[in-house]
Design a protein around this motif. Structure first.
Motif, PDB file in Angstrom:
ATOM      1  N   PRO A   1      43.852  83.925  38.659  1.00  0.00           N
ATOM      2  CA  PRO A   1      42.379  83.708  38.371  1.00  0.00           C
ATOM      3  C   PRO A   1      42.374  82.696  37.253  1.00  0.00           C
ATOM      4  N   SER A   2      41.367  81.597  37.460  1.00  0.00           N
ATOM      5  CA  SER A   2      41.326  80.492  36.615  1.00  0.00           C
ATOM      6  C   SER A   2      40.993  81.179  35.139  1.00  0.00           C
ATOM      7  N   ASN A   3      40.095  82.207  35.036  1.00  0.00           N
ATOM      8  CA  ASN A   3      39.637  82.853  33.890  1.00  0.00           C
ATOM      9  C   ASN A   3      40.592  83.607  33.028  1.00  0.00           C
ATOM     10  N   SER A   4      41.873  83.788  33.573  1.00  0.00           N
ATOM     11  CA  SER A   4      43.042  84.244  32.835  1.00  0.00           C
ATOM     12  C   SER A   4      43.490  83.544  31.812  1.00  0.00           C
ATOM     13  N   SER A   5      43.747  83.667  30.526  1.00  0.00           N
ATOM     14  CA  SER A   5      44.467  82.882  29.688  1.00  0.00           C
ATOM     15  C   SER A   5      45.587  83.656  28.648  1.00  0.00           C
ATOM     16  N   GLN A   6      45.738  84.793  29.492  1.00  0.00           N
ATOM     17  CA  GLN A   6      47.083  85.706  28.660  1.00  0.00           C
ATOM     18  C   GLN A   6      47.764  86.229  29.739  1.00  0.00           C
ATOM     19  N   CYS A   7      49.190  86.189  29.833  1.00  0.00           N
ATOM     20  CA  CYS A   7      50.025  86.575  30.687  1.00  0.00           C
ATOM     21  C   CYS A   7      51.250  87.157  30.214  1.00  0.00           C
ATOM     22  N   VAL A   8      51.726  88.355  30.768  1.00  0.00           N
ATOM     23  CA  VAL A   8      52.996  88.859  30.542  1.00  0.00           C
ATOM     24  C   VAL A   8      53.693  88.373  31.650  1.00  0.00           C
TER      25      VAL A   8
ATOM     26  N   TRP B   1      49.999  76.663  30.221  1.00  0.00           N
ATOM     27  CA  TRP B   1      50.504  78.031  29.622  1.00  0.00           C
ATOM     28  C   TRP B   1      51.452  77.613  28.656  1.00  0.00           C
ATOM     29  N   LYS B   2      51.668  78.362  27.724  1.00  0.00           N
ATOM     30  CA  LYS B   2      52.576  78.103  26.613  1.00  0.00           C
ATOM     31  C   LYS B   2      53.098  79.640  26.038  1.00  0.00           C
ATOM     32  N   PRO B   3      54.232  79.726  25.791  1.00  0.00           N
ATOM     33  CA  PRO B   3      55.070  81.024  25.465  1.00  0.00           C
ATOM     34  C   PRO B   3      54.672  81.276  23.956  1.00  0.00           C
ATOM     35  N   VAL B   4      54.497  82.628  23.757  1.00  0.00           N
ATOM     36  CA  VAL B   4      53.731  82.881  22.355  1.00  0.00           C
ATOM     37  C   VAL B   4      55.099  83.698  21.723  1.00  0.00           C
ATOM     38  N   GLY B   5      55.960  83.231  20.742  1.00  0.00           N
ATOM     39  CA  GLY B   5      57.201  84.092  20.559  1.00  0.00           C
ATOM     40  C   GLY B   5      58.317  83.889  21.347  1.00  0.00           C
TER      41      GLY B   5
ATOM     42  N   TYR C   1      57.341  81.274  44.199  1.00  0.00           N
ATOM     43  CA  TYR C   1      55.714  81.267  44.169  1.00  0.00           C
ATOM     44  C   TYR C   1      55.007  80.509  42.946  1.00  0.00           C
ATOM     45  N   LYS C   2      55.936  80.109  42.004  1.00  0.00           N
ATOM     46  CA  LYS C   2      55.416  79.377  40.807  1.00  0.00           C
ATOM     47  C   LYS C   2      54.394  78.320  40.744  1.00  0.00           C
ATOM     48  N   ALA C   3      54.783  77.425  41.634  1.00  0.00           N
ATOM     49  CA  ALA C   3      53.830  76.243  41.954  1.00  0.00           C
ATOM     50  C   ALA C   3      52.383  76.804  42.588  1.00  0.00           C
ATOM     51  N   ALA C   4      52.674  77.109  43.678  1.00  0.00           N
ATOM     52  CA  ALA C   4      51.552  77.801  44.372  1.00  0.00           C
ATOM     53  C   ALA C   4      50.457  78.560  44.043  1.00  0.00           C
ATOM     54  N   TRP C   5      51.076  79.774  43.093  1.00  0.00           N
ATOM     55  CA  TRP C   5      50.359  80.672  42.320  1.00  0.00           C
ATOM     56  C   TRP C   5      49.927  80.256  41.072  1.00  0.00           C
ATOM     57  N   LYS C   6      50.491  79.010  40.758  1.00  0.00           N
ATOM     58  CA  LYS C   6      50.257  78.462  39.303  1.00  0.00           C
ATOM     59  C   LYS C   6      50.463  79.394  38.235  1.00  0.00           C
ATOM     60  N   LEU C   7      51.763  80.149  38.213  1.00  0.00           N
ATOM     61  CA  LEU C   7      52.390  80.949  37.335  1.00  0.00           C
ATOM     62  C   LEU C   7      52.845  80.305  35.936  1.00  0.00           C
ATOM     63  N   PRO C   8      52.964  80.761  34.847  1.00  0.00           N
ATOM     64  CA  PRO C   8      53.601  80.219  33.730  1.00  0.00           C
ATOM     65  C   PRO C   8      54.891  79.398  33.904  1.00  0.00           C
TER      66      PRO C   8
ATOM     67  N   THR D   1      58.132  87.684  28.655  1.00  0.00           N
ATOM     68  CA  THR D   1      57.717  86.360  27.903  1.00  0.00           C
ATOM     69  C   THR D   1      56.214  86.664  28.009  1.00  0.00           C
ATOM     70  N   PHE D   2      55.638  86.448  26.563  1.00  0.00           N
ATOM     71  CA  PHE D   2      54.238  86.556  26.426  1.00  0.00           C
ATOM     72  C   PHE D   2      53.586  84.892  26.488  1.00  0.00           C
ATOM     73  N   TYR D   3      52.682  84.820  27.552  1.00  0.00           N
ATOM     74  CA  TYR D   3      51.912  83.441  27.522  1.00  0.00           C
ATOM     75  C   TYR D   3      50.581  83.475  27.184  1.00  0.00           C
ATOM     76  N   GLU D   4      50.122  82.284  26.677  1.00  0.00           N
ATOM     77  CA  GLU D   4      48.603  82.064  26.534  1.00  0.00           C
ATOM     78  C   GLU D   4      48.467  80.535  26.954  1.00  0.00           C
ATOM     79  N   LYS D   5      47.228  80.696  27.785  1.00  0.00           N
ATOM     80  CA  LYS D   5      46.903  79.091  28.258  1.00  0.00           C
ATOM     81  C   LYS D   5      45.991  78.539  27.036  1.00  0.00           C
ATOM     82  N   SER D   6      46.011  77.315  26.918  1.00  0.00           N
ATOM     83  CA  SER D   6      45.702  76.345  25.993  1.00  0.00           C
ATOM     84  C   SER D   6      45.549  74.938  26.451  1.00  0.00           C
ATOM     85  N   GLY D   7      44.153  74.275  26.728  1.00  0.00           N
ATOM     86  CA  GLY D   7      44.208  73.107  27.360  1.00  0.00           C
ATOM     87  C   GLY D   7      44.570  73.050  28.569  1.00  0.00           C
ATOM     88  N   GLY D   8      44.367  74.186  29.389  1.00  0.00           N
ATOM     89  CA  GLY D   8      44.907  74.103  30.700  1.00  0.00           C
ATOM     90  C   GLY D   8      46.369  74.366  30.853  1.00  0.00           C
TER      91      GLY D   8
END
Length: 241
Positions: free
Chosen positions: A22-29, A53-57, A234-241, A44-51
């Motif tokens: 979902p495009s409105n999701s900006s946090q992902c484990v 996904w970046k790992p946090v910690g 599925y990473k590219a098609a599903w736009k996974l972190p 790994t915990f990710y947050e989306k910034s500027g479109g």
């Protein structure tokens, strides 16, 4: 109210090629295991910034069902002909799931102000009975459990592993399918991580506390759990972190 909020996060089932996070999701484990029969996973915990996904910690180790993984009922589509999660199969559901809603034995936890939290008492039940219309739902009794059925569904157990939980929306109401698996949570691991689970994802208590403190329902947090080969598939098609 909790499950009504979760309902808004569900998507219609789409062909695998058409699905994406979902495009409105900006946090992902993100959980990646070595294979379908592995009970070990790296989170790994990710947050989306500027479109992006970046790992946090740093990433950390966790445990899965003792028989490994199997496709679950969440946001992502299930491949045609794939085996799916069943009650009691000792496998963790794989795919993409909404997460949120915490339960614990303490009166408070560190969390986002908008994050649901329920202090668990003897009157809190989580229904794992597939024959019940309240299957895979939280029930708060107005009396102490009296029947054998009520006592069997109690959330409060003599077990520190269940002292803190974060819900993973596999087979969640109002679309719960009987016998398709219930009571899937992040919770505290047993034996310092030496023991697998019956289907949940477990980790050390400080890391679970950190995850709960970090996630924000307004950011529509997700859990992606896949074996490494399927994650890459599925990473590219599903736009996974």
């Amino acid at each position: 109210m909790f499950f009504k909020s979760l309902l808004l996060l569900f998507l219609a089932v789409l062909p695998a090629a058409a699905f994406e996070l979902p495009s409105n999701s900006s946090q992902c484990v993100v959980g990646i295991s070595d294979g379908w029969d592995s009970s070990n996973v790296t989170l790994t915990f990710y947050e989306k910034s500027g479109g992006a996904w970046k790992p946090v910690g740093d990433s950390w180790k966790a445990r899965l069902g003792k028989s490994g993984l199997v496709w679950g009922k969440g946001l992502s589509p299930v491949p045609n002909g794939a085996v799916t999660k069943k009650e009691g199969d000792n496998r963790s559901p794989a795919g993409v799931f909404s997460i949120g809603g915490a339960w614990g034995y303490d009166s408070t936890v560190r969390k986002s102000p908008s994050q649901f939290y329920q202090k668990v008492t003897s009157r809190d039940l989580w229904v794992e009975d597939s024959a019940s219309p309240q299957y895979n739902q939280h029930i708060l009794l107005d009396h102490e459990p009296a029947t054998a059925w009520e006592k069997k569904q109690q959330m409060k157990q003599d077990d520190d592993a269940h002292a803190l939980k974060l819900f993973i929306a596999h087979n969640a109401p109002p679309n719960a399918v009987p016998n398709a698996g219930s009571s899937i949570f992040f919770h505290i691991w047993r034996g310092g991580g030496t023991k697998p689970t019956a289907g949940c994802t477990t980790m050390e208590k400080p890391k679970l506390q950190w995850v709960i403190s970090r996630i924000d329902p307004a950011r529509h947090p997700l859990y992606v759990l896949l074996p490494v080969a399927d994650y890459q598939k599925y990473k590219a098609a599903w736009k996974l972190p």
